[in-house]
Scaffold this active site. Structure first.
Site, short mmCIF file in Angstrom:
data_model
loop_
_atom_site.label_atom_id
_atom_site.label_comp_id
_atom_site.label_asym_id
_atom_site.label_seq_id
_atom_site.Cartn_x
_atom_site.Cartn_y
_atom_site.Cartn_z
N LYS A 106 0.85 -1.21 0.00
CA LYS A 106 0.00 0.00 0.00
C LYS A 106 0.88 1.25 0.00
CE LYS A 106 -3.77 -2.50 2.09
NZ LYS A 106 -4.42 -2.99 3.30
N ASP A 162 -11.41 2.37 3.74
CA ASP A 162 -11.78 0.96 3.61
C ASP A 162 -13.29 0.79 3.43
OD1 ASP A 162 -9.80 -0.93 3.44
OD2 ASP A 162 -9.39 -0.96 5.59
N GLN A 209 -4.81 -1.64 9.41
CA GLN A 209 -4.59 -2.96 8.81
C GLN A 209 -5.18 -4.05 9.72
OE1 GLN A 209 -3.20 -3.58 5.69
NE2 GLN A 209 -3.87 -5.66 6.10
#
Ligand code: NDP
Length: 291
Positions: free
Chosen positions: A59, A126, A103
């Site tokens: 990422k 997200d 994460q």
């Protein structure tokens, strides 16, 4: 486009993802040139799970490649919930942070739900915050979960008709199955969601014009479960004998389909591309650039 048989198109997720990233990069450059300020994504990693570290590194690299600033916050595995929430509060109010990603999975002593709920919904790249989940169900979401959004992007880029199609999704997780079902419904597909208690699964999947497999079981979707000419999106990522394979028995199924994603190289590359897209969307939401 690559044909795997006379009738089948193998969907190239790497190519589509590269094109999404290029579009994001162009827009980031334009914004940076106009405002003199950049866009930033904060990625929070708690602990040192090897797979999570790899994802965070990917990422970070992808962010830098499109000209965004990647801000990595690594906390020790024994970080307290309060410390983590405090960091999220700081990131929520930091002007240079447009997107925040925690994460997953978090170490067991941390409450994932409480942590994700703390993220400012306008920075929730997200798309997991309950506000964004609610907006998605009302067809009002601007930040949508990356993997499901990537599946839709693949269907669109390959001009696979969604309206009126029977879309069957195997899997009902909050991160893939349910949101992709909602997105397909909003695009006027007739949607069936299957799961581990579904009876006569093969009978249902055999009716699918679009079949989305998000199960997490290698080669679970076999030839007899697929309708002739179906379009198949395989979300599954499973490691078998040190190789990545999908939820679809690709080798024995592909020539029956009109379109199919391989694993790797299908949905996988789309997830990070859509994360970058979401960071750009988050910037626009924060700067009231969306109508
Ligand atoms: P989950 O484990 O959260 O969900 C799996 C779903 O599959 C559940 O709804 C489960 O049903 C259903 N299922 C399990 N067994 C069966 C069965 N025998 N018959 C029918 N349905 C079944 O997984 P995720 O949604 O998180 O992930 C799914 C796959 O996608 C995994 O391989 C994961 O690695 C991959 N993935 C890939 C991403 C990418 O970037 N390409 C991103 C995210 C995930 P029930 O609800 O009844 O238990």
């Amino acid at each position: 486009m690559e044909n795997v048989s006379d009738m089948t198109v193998k969907i190239n997720g790497k190519e589509v993802a590269a094109s999404v990233r290029k579009d994001v990069k162009d827009e980031v450059e334009r914004i940076t040139a106009q405002t003199g300020k950049g866009l930033g994504l904060a990625v929070v990693l708690v602990g040192d799970d090897p797979a999570s570290k790899v994802y965070v590194r990917l990422k970070d690299k992808a962010c830098t490649e499109v000209g965004m600033t990647s801000m990595q916050h690594t906390l020790p595995a024994n970080t307290s919930q309060n410390n983590l929430l405090q960091l999220i509060d700081e990131l929520n109010s930091a002007e240079e942070v447009n997107g925040i990603l925690v994460q997953l999975p978090l170490p067991e002593h941390l409450d994932e739900e409480v942590v994700l709920d703390r993220i400012d919904p306008n920075k929730d790249v997200d798309g997991f915050h309950p506000v964004n989940v609610g907006l998605l169900s009302q067809k009002l979401a601007k930040l949508m979960p990356c993997t499901p959004a990537g599946c839709i992007e693949l269907l669109d880029r390959y001009k696979i008709p969604i309206e009126g199609a029977h879309a069957v999704i195997v899997g009902r997780s909050n991160i893939v199955g349910k949101p992709v079902a909602m997105m397909l419904l909003h695009r006027n597909a007739t949607v069936t969601v299957c799961h581990s208690r579904t009876k006569n699964l093969a009978e249902i999947t055999s009716q699918a014009d679009i079949l989305i497999a998000a199960i997490g079981k290698p080669h679970f979707i076999t030839r007899d479960m697929v309708k002739d000419g179906a379009a198949i999106i395989d979300v599954g990522i499973n490691r078998v004998d040190n190789k990545l394979v999908g939820d679809v028995d690709y080798d024995n199924v592909h020539d029956k389909t009109s379109f199919i994603t391989p694993v790797p190289g299908g949905v996988g590359p789309m997830t990070i591309a859509m994360l970058l897209y979401n960071t750009l969307m988050a910037y626009k939401i924060q700067h009231k650039l969306l109508v």
